[in-house]
Enzyme design. Structure first.
Site, PDB file in Angstrom:
ATOM      1  N   GLY A   1      -6.930  -6.399   1.280  1.00 44.67           N
ATOM      2  CA  GLY A   1      -5.636  -6.142   1.906  1.00 44.67           C
ATOM      3  C   GLY A   1      -4.878  -7.428   2.159  1.00 44.67           C
ATOM      4  O   GLY A   1      -3.696  -7.554   1.813  1.00 44.67           O
TER       5      GLY A   1
ATOM      6  N   GLY B   1     -12.625  -4.006   1.105  1.00 47.30           N
ATOM      7  CA  GLY B   1     -14.009  -3.549   1.284  1.00 47.30           C
ATOM      8  C   GLY B   1     -14.404  -2.566   0.200  1.00 47.30           C
ATOM      9  O   GLY B   1     -15.515  -2.617  -0.333  1.00 47.30           O
TER      10      GLY B   1
ATOM     11  N   ARG C   1       0.826  -1.217   0.000  1.00 51.08           N
ATOM     12  CA  ARG C   1       0.000   0.000   0.000  1.00 51.08           C
ATOM     13  C   ARG C   1       0.857   1.263   0.000  1.00 51.08           C
ATOM     14  O   ARG C   1       0.434   2.294  -0.535  1.00 51.08           O
ATOM     15  CB  ARG C   1      -0.943  -0.011   1.207  1.00 51.08           C
ATOM     16  CG  ARG C   1      -2.146  -0.909   0.969  1.00 51.08           C
ATOM     17  CD  ARG C   1      -3.078  -0.921   2.144  1.00 51.08           C
ATOM     18  NE  ARG C   1      -4.372  -1.471   1.751  1.00 51.08           N
ATOM     19  CZ  ARG C   1      -5.253  -1.983   2.601  1.00 51.08           C
ATOM     20  NH1 ARG C   1      -4.986  -2.002   3.893  1.00 51.08           N
ATOM     21  NH2 ARG C   1      -6.402  -2.454   2.169  1.00 51.08           N
TER      22      ARG C   1
ATOM     23  N   LYS D   1     -13.922 -11.889   6.733  1.00 47.95           N
ATOM     24  CA  LYS D   1     -14.996 -10.919   6.989  1.00 47.95           C
ATOM     25  C   LYS D   1     -16.255 -11.340   6.236  1.00 47.95           C
ATOM     26  O   LYS D   1     -16.665 -10.697   5.263  1.00 47.95           O
ATOM     27  CB  LYS D   1     -14.559  -9.537   6.532  1.00 47.95           C
ATOM     28  CG  LYS D   1     -13.430  -8.950   7.379  1.00 47.95           C
ATOM     29  CD  LYS D   1     -13.126  -7.560   6.864  1.00 47.95           C
ATOM     30  CE  LYS D   1     -11.714  -7.139   7.169  1.00 47.95           C
ATOM     31  NZ  LYS D   1     -11.204  -6.161   6.200  1.00 47.95           N
TER      32      LYS D   1
HETATM   33  P1  ADP Z   1      -9.049  -9.471   2.618  1.00 52.53           P
HETATM   34  O1  ADP Z   1      -8.249  -8.544   3.501  1.00 52.53           O
HETATM   35  O2  ADP Z   1      -8.254 -10.011   1.471  1.00 52.53           O
HETATM   36  O3  ADP Z   1     -10.353  -8.870   2.202  1.00 52.53           O
HETATM   37  P2  ADP Z   1     -10.124 -10.816   4.925  1.00 52.53           P
HETATM   38  O4  ADP Z   1      -9.644  -9.692   5.777  1.00 52.53           O
HETATM   39  O5  ADP Z   1     -11.576 -11.000   4.775  1.00 52.53           O
HETATM   40  O6  ADP Z   1      -9.427 -10.759   3.477  1.00 52.53           O
HETATM   41  O7  ADP Z   1      -9.590 -12.199   5.468  1.00 52.53           O
HETATM   42  C1  ADP Z   1      -8.239 -12.497   5.615  1.00 52.53           C
HETATM   43  C2  ADP Z   1      -8.055 -13.407   6.777  1.00 52.53           C
HETATM   44  O8  ADP Z   1      -8.889 -14.534   6.663  1.00 52.53           O
HETATM   45  C3  ADP Z   1      -6.655 -13.952   6.895  1.00 52.53           C
HETATM   46  O9  ADP Z   1      -6.045 -13.383   8.025  1.00 52.53           O
HETATM   47  C4  ADP Z   1      -6.860 -15.460   7.059  1.00 52.53           C
HETATM   48  O10 ADP Z   1      -6.075 -16.014   8.091  1.00 52.53           O
HETATM   49  C5  ADP Z   1      -8.322 -15.548   7.419  1.00 52.53           C
HETATM   50  N1  ADP Z   1      -8.951 -16.834   7.078  1.00 52.53           N
HETATM   51  C6  ADP Z   1      -8.997 -17.449   5.882  1.00 52.53           C
HETATM   52  N2  ADP Z   1      -9.625 -18.626   5.963  1.00 52.53           N
HETATM   53  C7  ADP Z   1      -9.987 -18.794   7.254  1.00 52.53           C
HETATM   54  C8  ADP Z   1     -10.664 -19.828   7.969  1.00 52.53           C
HETATM   55  N3  ADP Z   1     -11.076 -20.922   7.365  1.00 52.53           N
HETATM   56  N4  ADP Z   1     -10.854 -19.637   9.289  1.00 52.53           N
HETATM   57  C9  ADP Z   1     -10.427 -18.508   9.894  1.00 52.53           C
HETATM   58  N5  ADP Z   1      -9.800 -17.503   9.273  1.00 52.53           N
HETATM   59  C10 ADP Z   1      -9.574 -17.643   7.963  1.00 52.53           C
HETATM   60 MG    MG Z   2      -8.369  -8.085   5.592  1.00 58.56          MG
END
Ligand code: ADP
Ligand code: MG
Length: 400
Positions: free
Chosen positions: A357, A381, A34, A199
């Protein structure tokens, strides 16, 4: 939307709302994507003789100073990337900010401390937010919005401040919006969407719109368990959004009616314990079928059959949008699902967009060449809400 070329910045104090919300391990930045993404905008302003005042949030402090969320490491890294000193103010609108900004010469850069150390930044009370925006406005003559990762937030520095100063969009926002706009217009097909991450409730909304647009939707990560549960399977202690089950069932029904292919994991790696992400001690997960998760265990990555299945579903894609890791990629025992999806994107001839992110960080941390992807968005988001068709407060404010 005006661009920075439309602003006369020489000798002016230019407030750049950036998104320097980088992952930290203590005070070590584990992924500087970033910071690198916004650096060209800052460098351009510097070259034109602006006095650049950069501001950002980091993490979710509770409206008061909290050293764990200090932007100090980001100031150092930004300085390294720009190849010049970046002054750091230890507050956002107080004495340090005032004197740091006052000391800036033409072509110099300062970074303010975390915006969210101030309750006004994220306040739901319009007057409180506005009052904070006015304090920020006093530090600058012009505003450049370039924190794409925060444009979906109705926050003082994102939404209110542009209304108080002549403003323009930075190059990062212009690029991000350009790419996402393409995904809402004519896309090369099949258009495959991969959703994962943690999320869950934030991400379910986008499916509503994608059901009208995508040809295939692959689900992994923490999201998958709400879908598996909705299909009547035991999900043990996996991430679950029980109240979203009716929504999820409706999606599955609509997908079937409209011919959108919805793909869920067929096998998962499970464990009774969440892995230790600090020591990365071996987690020794078990592999089970997606309909056979033991009641005392949680799913933490997709299994090898699912990896193969998802790779096959991505192989002929014309366009891919991917948001959210397939598992807890921060631990090596649960990184293979995310790796497999990243590799499948690279192996396809599709136009590939990675948003989120953690997804963007995962791609780099797992050793993939970020330039091999079509676009890596700095906003999770924000990119999802854009694809949902929502009005993003930070973009609307820049239009005005
Ligand atoms: P992004 O930032 O790409 O939008 P999120 O913030 O939604 O993604 O999610 C990222 C997190 O999701 C990572 O820290 C990862 O460890 C967690 N994650 C992925 N799969 C699982 C799971 N099955 N159970 C718990 N956490 C998970
Ligand atoms: Mg995230």
């Amino acid at each position: 939307m005006k661009t920075i070329e439309d602003l006369d910045v020489a000798g002016k104090r230019v407030f750049v709302r950036a998104d320097l919300n980088v992952p930290l391990d203590g005070t070590t930045i584990t992924d500087d994507g970033r910071i690198r993404a916004v650096a060209p905008t800052i460098a351009k302003l510097v070259a034109r003789g602006a006095r650049v005042v950069v501001a950002s949030h980091l993490g979710r402090p509770k409206g008061a100073p909290d050293p764990t969320f200090s932007l100090a490491p980001a100031a150092v890294r930004l300085g390294e990337i720009l190849g010049k000193n970046v002054a750091f103010a230890t507050d956002t609108v107080g004495e340090s900010a005032e004197s740091t900004v006052a000391a800036l010469g033409d072509g110099e850069v300062a970074l303010l401390e975390n915006l969210r150390f101030n309750a006004g930044e994220t306040s739901k009370d319009d007057a409180e937010r506005k009052a904070f925006a006015e304090q920020l406005a006093a530090l600058a003559d012009l505003y450049v919005g370039d924190g794409f990762g925060a444009v979906h937030r109705k926050h003082a520095s994102v939404y209110d401040l542009p209304g108080l100063l002549p403003h323009a969009a930075g190059d990062l926002i212009a690029t991000e919006v350009g790419v996402l706009k393409k995904l809402t217009e004519e896309v090369a097909r099949p258009y495959v969407v991969v959703l994962g991450g943690a999320k869950v409730s934030d991400k379910l909304g986008v499916i509503d719109n994608l059901l009208k647009k995508a040809d295939r939707i692959l689900i992994g990560g923490g999201m998958a368990y709400t879908f598996l549960k909705a299909k009547g399977h035991e999900v043990g202690i996996s991430l679950l959004q029980e109240d979203q089950i009716p929504v999820v069932l409706d999606y599955l029904k609509r997908a079937e009616a409209t011919g959108v292919e919805f793909v869920l994991p067929v096998d998962v790696l499970v464990s009774a314990e969440f892995p230790d992400l600090k020591t990365k001690a071996p987690a020794n997960p078990s592999l089970v079928a997606a309909d056979a998760i033991p009641a005392d265990q949680e799913g933490l990555d997709i299994g090898p059959k699912t990896r193969e299945l998802y790779a096959a579903k991505l192989a002929d894609a014309g366009t891919v949008f991917w948001n959210g890791p397939m598992g807890v990629f921060e631990h090596p025992d649960y990184a293979n699902g995310t790796k497999a999806v990243a590799q499948a994107l690279l192996d396809s001839d599709a136009f590939t967009v990675v948003g989120g992110g953690d997804s963007a960080a995962a791609v780099r941390i797992l050793g993939f060449d970020e330039n091999a992807f079509g676009h890596i968005s700095t906003g999770g988001g924000a990119s999802l809400e854009y694809l949902e068709g929502k009005t993003l407060p930070g973009l609307a404010a820049l239009e005005g």
